[in-house]
Design an enzyme around this catalytic site. Structure first.
Site, PDB file in Angstrom:
ATOM      1  N   SER A 180      -6.023  -2.872 -11.826  1.00  0.00           N
ATOM      2  CA  SER A 180      -5.264  -3.027 -10.157  1.00  0.00           C
ATOM      3  C   SER A 180      -6.197  -5.068  -9.908  1.00  0.00           C
ATOM      4  CB  SER A 180      -5.274  -2.174  -9.408  1.00  0.00           C
ATOM      5  OG  SER A 180      -4.824  -2.643  -8.004  1.00  0.00           O
ATOM      6  N   GLY A 181      -4.738  -5.385  -9.219  1.00  0.00           N
ATOM      7  CA  GLY A 181      -4.961  -6.463  -8.446  1.00  0.00           C
ATOM      8  C   GLY A 181      -5.136  -7.882 -10.007  1.00  0.00           C
ATOM      9  N   THR A 206       1.749  -8.011 -12.259  1.00  0.00           N
ATOM     10  CA  THR A 206       3.252  -7.455 -10.860  1.00  0.00           C
ATOM     11  C   THR A 206       3.252  -9.062 -10.943  1.00  0.00           C
ATOM     12  OG1 THR A 206       2.694  -5.873  -9.661  1.00  0.00           O
ATOM     13  CG2 THR A 206       4.647  -7.031  -9.159  1.00  0.00           C
ATOM     14  N   ASN A 220      -5.784  -4.603  -3.934  1.00  0.00           N
ATOM     15  CA  ASN A 220      -4.414  -5.473  -4.319  1.00  0.00           C
ATOM     16  C   ASN A 220      -4.202  -4.698  -2.619  1.00  0.00           C
ATOM     17  OD1 ASN A 220      -2.599  -6.599  -4.599  1.00  0.00           O
ATOM     18  ND2 ASN A 220      -2.288  -5.650  -6.810  1.00  0.00           N
ATOM     19  N   SER A 273       0.023  -3.937  -3.706  1.00  0.00           N
ATOM     20  CA  SER A 273      -0.805  -2.508  -5.528  1.00  0.00           C
ATOM     21  C   SER A 273       0.369  -1.555  -5.673  1.00  0.00           C
ATOM     22  CB  SER A 273      -1.867  -2.089  -5.179  1.00  0.00           C
ATOM     23  OG  SER A 273      -1.840  -0.804  -5.860  1.00  0.00           O
ATOM     24  N   SER A 274       0.874  -2.341  -6.838  1.00  0.00           N
ATOM     25  CA  SER A 274       2.186  -1.349  -7.761  1.00  0.00           C
ATOM     26  C   SER A 274       1.482   0.525  -7.587  1.00  0.00           C
ATOM     27  CB  SER A 274       3.265  -2.046  -9.094  1.00  0.00           C
ATOM     28  OG  SER A 274       3.046  -3.090  -8.960  1.00  0.00           O
ATOM     29  N   GLY A 329      -3.056  -0.459 -16.106  1.00  0.00           N
ATOM     30  CA  GLY A 329      -4.205  -0.529 -16.992  1.00  0.00           C
ATOM     31  C   GLY A 329      -5.027   0.340 -16.851  1.00  0.00           C
ATOM     32  N   GLU A 387      -8.298   3.295 -15.866  1.00  0.00           N
ATOM     33  CA  GLU A 387      -8.569   3.419 -14.817  1.00  0.00           C
ATOM     34  C   GLU A 387      -9.767   3.561 -15.098  1.00  0.00           C
ATOM     35  OE1 GLU A 387      -5.784   4.381 -11.591  1.00  0.00           O
ATOM     36  OE2 GLU A 387      -5.407   2.874 -11.348  1.00  0.00           O
TER      37      GLU A 387
HETATM   38  P1  ATP Z   1      -1.419  -3.280  -9.206  1.00  0.00           P
HETATM   39  O1  ATP Z   1      -2.195  -2.866 -10.339  1.00  0.00           O
HETATM   40  O2  ATP Z   1      -2.637  -3.048  -7.938  1.00  0.00           O
HETATM   41  O3  ATP Z   1       0.099  -3.241  -9.083  1.00  0.00           O
HETATM   42  P2  ATP Z   1      -1.522  -5.867 -10.213  1.00  0.00           P
HETATM   43  O4  ATP Z   1      -2.048  -6.503 -11.406  1.00  0.00           O
HETATM   44  O5  ATP Z   1       0.486  -5.851 -10.261  1.00  0.00           O
HETATM   45  O6  ATP Z   1      -2.300  -5.389  -8.867  1.00  0.00           O
HETATM   46  P3  ATP Z   1      -0.794  -8.352  -8.215  1.00  0.00           P
HETATM   47  O7  ATP Z   1      -0.174  -7.853  -7.874  1.00  0.00           O
HETATM   48  O8  ATP Z   1       0.630  -9.432  -9.090  1.00  0.00           O
HETATM   49  O9  ATP Z   1      -1.812  -7.482  -9.059  1.00  0.00           O
HETATM   50  O10 ATP Z   1      -1.668  -9.329  -7.993  1.00  0.00           O
HETATM   51  C1  ATP Z   1      -2.294  -9.083  -6.763  1.00  0.00           C
HETATM   52  C2  ATP Z   1      -2.239 -10.781  -6.156  1.00  0.00           C
HETATM   53  O11 ATP Z   1      -3.114 -11.405  -6.291  1.00  0.00           O
HETATM   54  C3  ATP Z   1      -0.917 -10.918  -5.582  1.00  0.00           C
HETATM   55  O12 ATP Z   1      -0.490 -10.435  -4.101  1.00  0.00           O
HETATM   56  C4  ATP Z   1      -1.454 -12.537  -5.499  1.00  0.00           C
HETATM   57  O13 ATP Z   1      -2.346 -12.592  -3.581  1.00  0.00           O
HETATM   58  C5  ATP Z   1      -2.466 -13.269  -6.119  1.00  0.00           C
HETATM   59  N1  ATP Z   1      -2.266 -12.948  -7.050  1.00  0.00           N
HETATM   60  C6  ATP Z   1      -2.135 -12.560  -8.928  1.00  0.00           C
HETATM   61  N2  ATP Z   1      -1.548 -13.584  -9.538  1.00  0.00           N
HETATM   62  C7  ATP Z   1      -1.439 -15.273  -9.487  1.00  0.00           C
HETATM   63  C8  ATP Z   1      -0.410 -16.494  -9.671  1.00  0.00           C
HETATM   64  N3  ATP Z   1      -0.345 -16.551 -10.835  1.00  0.00           N
HETATM   65  N4  ATP Z   1      -0.925 -17.316  -8.953  1.00  0.00           N
HETATM   66  C9  ATP Z   1      -1.910 -17.002  -7.454  1.00  0.00           C
HETATM   67  N5  ATP Z   1      -1.664 -16.216  -7.370  1.00  0.00           N
HETATM   68  C10 ATP Z   1      -1.884 -14.985  -7.354  1.00  0.00           C
HETATM   69 MG    MG Z   2       1.162  -4.111  -9.891  1.00  0.00          MG
END
Ligand code: ATP
Ligand code: MG
Length: 672
Positions: free
Chosen positions: A92-93, A97, A143, A146-147, A371, A373
């Site tokens: 997460s984070g 996404t 995050n 977070s999705s 991923g 956990e």
């Molecule tokens: P979750 O499992 O909680 O959904 P996730 O892996 O989907 O987590 P994201 O929401 O894609 O995580 O990313 C978390 C934060 O990190 C985003 O809101 C953004 O602020 C930052 N971030 C992620 N990827 C990038 C990137 N390529 N460039 C800039 N900032 C990023």
């Molecule tokens: Mg996500």
């Protein structure tokens, strides 16, 4: 990383750290793209110029990038007419996404339609993201966005490589968040967006400060830094327009969202009879009234559905009262069901509105799924998530192994002693039918007298000798699974409840009689036939089993595609740029299978060098061989013989070295 001579954990980590300091967040390791979250906007990394630069360029020619992976998938699809998929994983984070959105943007760029229409398929596909995020994402400690669901987006292409349709599948929305939020997290974004809507809507739905709603005020976090809920509300309405949700439907959607907030504010107190309850006060009555108005259902029936249960015995029909605690559980159950039905409705609507292309020959699937956990306390959700990851890991291992193997047969080398690491035993423990944990859980759920204790005892007894299963000492209800990425201890106390996929008939009847067609649509009347058969409990449905089927179907789809892997890595827990936590990252690389991939290749021949590369590097170990002017292959053989190494192989065009042999040859070279 593929060019690194020595492939081992510290080397991998050092390389990633060095690149990260230089803002090179992407790195290839064999067939995997590692993406380290920069936690800051990197200038120009994703702009139009960049997209143009990567278009049509073979993988590896330019710096590693998500666009390069999407481009490779697209080209492979066009050239070979085969479907491709891009699997994005990470904790997460980590940036899954965001990565997924970049992939989708790039694919829309490659396969988009000319002109600037607002409602092209690709526009709709892209705008489905903010809509689903508003309803399925929330701020968590890990995050801010977070999705809380998994997602597989299938983008369909016509024979000219233009996007012609899309399908979105979602997995396991976290239902408990609707009624239960712990500080400093938030509930789903849409609740706060709605509370920040223009005054007219606030009045219409009798809303107000988010602090006044029980489902929101269990946490002290209401606002997100850098986010304007009022602005986002309008953005979401605009995105809804684009994906084809009508004005009327939008009104109904937010009416239902508001009803959930009001429902949560209905409180109960002890009634006159034993174990009965009544509404706590006038405030509760107001919220009951408002909930009924918003859902357009009968207020007395709503009250009844919250306070009483109908029991059907062979002799008679009895109305049993619920005590205040049970009434609150019933209320929360109703809220969760309404919300999850609403979410499913949105996904269906978006799919129908974008439309599927029945003639599409090939597609590109993009998977954004939680991923591995492992927390202090792990429940049914973690169990399902880690089960997913076991499945994906197996898929990954099989693919990696297949690719290595293909290379070996192409080069006609003898490779029979490579062992294939398989986690089938872990999957059997979870999903085998009969006898796996999911099957045993279903059994426990069907048997009225089971408790989480009897369920756990059963697991202990059945899996006593299973290598993947551990009974923690001193525990009577916990169990540990040795997953491919490490051991996880699960608390079984909520497993039975969380597995039951059951809507109380009173709730079902209440809402299927609503005067609002939208609400009825969420609760279509259950047909006579199916109630009959389900009363015989022949069609028991559980979250676990349904999830297992969903995963099976996902794996079937993935198996028919050429996969590409992106592993997102979260560099630190502070969500801050430029901080690279070694141990934390190493752990993620392990869980993400990056090190496993390295291990697979080390089990075989991690170093593949063409004859001329080999001679360039090691020719000086035997200059006399080079002087003989023999052919390259013979020269390589002679050099290797002279060094006294064993176990290497010589293929048709390449030398294959075992793990560590490259280092040995380098050592010889250093002495020279
Ligand atoms: P979750 O499992 O909680 O959904 P996730 O892996 O989907 O987590 P994201 O929401 O894609 O995580 O990313 C978390 C934060 O990190 C985003 O809101 C953004 O602020 C930052 N971030 C992620 N990827 C990038 C990137 N390529 N460039 C800039 N900032 C990023
Ligand atoms: Mg996500």
């Amino acid at each position: 990383m593929t060019e690194l001579s020595y492939l081992h954990e510290p080397g991998v980590l050092h390389n990633l750290a060095t690149r990260y300091q230089l803002h090179e967040i992407y790195t290839y390791t064999g067939s995997i793209l590692i993406a380290i979250n920069p936690f800051q906007k990197l200038p120009h990394l994703y702009d139009g110029h960049m997209m143009k630069k990567y278009k049509g360029v073979p993988l590896g020619k330019l710096s590693p990038h998500v666009f390069a992976i999407a481009d490779a998938a697209y080209r492979a699809m066009i050239n070979e007419g085969k479907s491709n998929s891009i699997l994005v994983s990470g904790e997460s984070g980590a940036g899954k996404t965001e990565t997924t959105k970049m992939l989708m943007r790039y694919l829309a760029y490659l396969g988009g339609h000319k002109g600037t229409q607002r409602r092209t398929v690709e526009q709709q596909v892209l705008e489905s993201n903010p809509v689903l995020e508003a309803f399925g994402n929330a701020k968590t400690v890990r995050n801010n966005n977070s999705s809380r669901f998994g997602k597989f987006v299938e983008i369909q292409f016509d024979k000219n490589g233009r996007i012609s349709g899309a399908a979105i599948r979602t997995y396991l929305l976290e239902r408990s968040r609707v009624c239960q939020v712990s500080d400093p997290e938030r509930n789903y974004h849409c609740f706060y967006l709605l509370c920040a809507a223009p005054q007219e809507e606030i009045k219409r739905y009798k809303l107000g400060d988010p602090k006044s709603f029980h489902y929101l005020n269990q946490s002290n976090c209401y606002e997100l830094v850098g986010v304007s809920d009022a602005h986002d509300y309008l953005e979401i309405r605009r995105a809804m327009d684009i994906v084809g949700i009508s004005e009327k439907e939008q009104e109904a959607i937010f009416r239902v969202v508001a009803s959930v907030l009001h429902l949560g504010n209905i409180e109960f107190a002890k009634g006159n009879e034993t174990d009965s309850s009544v509404l706590k006060d006038d405030k509760s009555r107001f919220h009951l009234q408002t909930t009924a108005e918003l859902l357009m259902c009968d207020v007395t029936l709503l009250e009844d559905a919250l306070l009483r249960r109908v029991m059907v015995t062979p002799e008679e029909v009895i109305k049993r009262s619920l005590d205040p605690e049970a009434a609150a559980v019933s209320r929360d159950g109703l809220a969760k069901t309404i919300y999850s039905r609403l979410f499913d409705w949105l996904v269906d609507k978006i799919n129908n509105s974008i439309g599927q292309d029945p003639n599409s020959k090939s597609l590109i699937g993009v998977l954004d799924i939680y991923g591995f956990e492992s927390f202090k306390s792990n429940s049914f959700e973690q169990f399902c998530i880690n089960y997913t990851n076991e499945k994906l890991q197996q898929h990954f291992n099989q693919h990696m192994f297949k690719m290595e193997q293909e290379e070996y047969s192409k080069e006609e080398i003898n490779w029979s002693y490579i062992e294939f690491v398989d986690n089938q035993d872990a999957l059997d423990l979870i999903e085998k039918k009969p006898g796996g944990i999911i099957a045993l859980l279903d059994e426990a759920c069907m048997f009225p007298k089971s408790t989480h204790e009897t369920f756990s005892q059963k697991l202990y007894q059945i899996f006593k000798a299973n290598k993947r299963f551990i009974k923690p000492k001193l525990s009577r209800t916990e169990f540990t699974i040795a997953h491919y990425a490490g051991e996880v201890q699960y608390q079984s106390d909520q497993f039975l409840d969380k597995n039951k996929d059951y809507v109380v008939p009173e709730h079902q009847d209440l809402l299927s009689a609503s005067k609002c067609p939208f609400v009825v649509g969420l609760f279509p009347p259950v047909a006579e036939e199916s109630t009959k058969s389900s009363s015989k409990s022949s069609k028991f449905s559980s979250i676990g089993s349904r999830f297992k089927l969903q995963l099976q179907s996902l794996m079937e789809t993935l198996n028919s595609t050429e996969p590409h892997y992106i592993r997102c890595v979260k560099p630190n827990s502070l969500l801050k740029p430029a901080i690279f936590e070694n141990v934390n990252i190493m752990q993620q690389l392990r869980c993400g299978g990056v090190l496993e991939a390295i291990r697979i290749s080390c089990a075989g021949y991690p170093t593949h060098k063409t004859f001329s590369e080999f001679l360039n590097r090691f020719g000086l170990l035997a200059p006399e061989v080079l002087e003989e002017h023999v052919d390259e292959k013979v020269a390589c053989e002679k050099i290797l013989e002279k060094t006294g190494l064993a176990g290497y192989q010589i293929g048709k065009t390449k030398v294959f070295l075992r793990a560590g042999q490259m280092a040995e040859l380098d050592a010889h070279r250093a002495i020279k």
